[in-house]
Design an enzyme around this catalytic site. Structure first.
Site, short mmCIF file in Angstrom:
data_model
loop_
_atom_site.label_atom_id
_atom_site.label_comp_id
_atom_site.label_asym_id
_atom_site.label_seq_id
_atom_site.Cartn_x
_atom_site.Cartn_y
_atom_site.Cartn_z
CB SER A 1 -0.88 0.01 1.25
OG SER A 1 -1.53 1.25 1.41
CE1 TYR B 1 -3.67 -2.14 5.00
CE2 TYR B 1 -3.11 0.14 4.54
CZ TYR B 1 -3.48 -1.12 4.10
OH TYR B 1 -3.64 -1.36 2.75
#
Length: 177
Positions: free
Chosen positions: A147, A160
């Protein structure tokens, strides 16, 4: 476009929706045999059925529900794929969660552990399970989806962010072995 993957066997995790589903679609368009995997069994079956109904694909779709954080489930999936399709040539690790969001001081260890277990340890277990297949003919391909958070962290998504940065480092480290 010809990517040279016709009749190659690909495993795509997190394949029931979104990026995983579209990745599977692209692989099928190139003529690969694709095994879809996801923890969401109902969504997985609907996606597999939908992709099997597309007549333009020269590839074929298989599916197997599995939780990438569960080593026993990964071993069973590996056995299924080996028995039904053969050894994989391509592994696309897309499964993951964004986890709970909040400021650092608001998030307990359980939030961190769940996110890291799913977004880092799960992919590590998956790669460990299937790496012998990828090395088998000296051709295997491994894709780890991370990501932008790996390089541009957001203050309310730190678990995350950290897991995706670690996944990026894991992938770079693997590329050197």
């Amino acid at each position: 476009m010809d990517l040279g993957i016709k009749n190659k066997i690909a495993l795509v995790t997190g394949a029931a929706t979104g990026i995983g589903e579209e990745t599977a679609r692209q692989l099928l368009e190139e003529g690969a045999l694709v095994v879809l995997s996801d923890i969401e069994e109902d969504h997985l079956e609907k996606t597999a059925q939908k992709l099997n109904e597309v007549e333009d694909f020269s590839g074929k779709v298989f599916s197997y529900p599995a939780d990438i954080t569960d080593q026993t489930a990964l071993k069973k999936m590996h056995e299924y794929i080996t028995d039904e399709v053969g050894a994989i040539d391509i592994l696309v690790q897309n499964a993951g969660i964004s986890g709970e969001q909040g400021l650092f001081h608001e998030l307990g260890d359980e939030v961190w552990l769940e996110t890291i277990q799913t977004d880092l340890i799960g992919p590590v277990r998956l790669v460990r399970e299937f790496l012998p297949d990828l090395r088998r003919n000296g051709w295997g391909r491994l894709v780890l989806l991370s990501s932008e958070n790996a390089v541009q962290p957001y203050e309310d998504e730190l678990p995350y962010d950290a897991a995706k940065a670690a996944l990026l480092a894991f992938g770079k480290g693997l590329s050197n072995t």
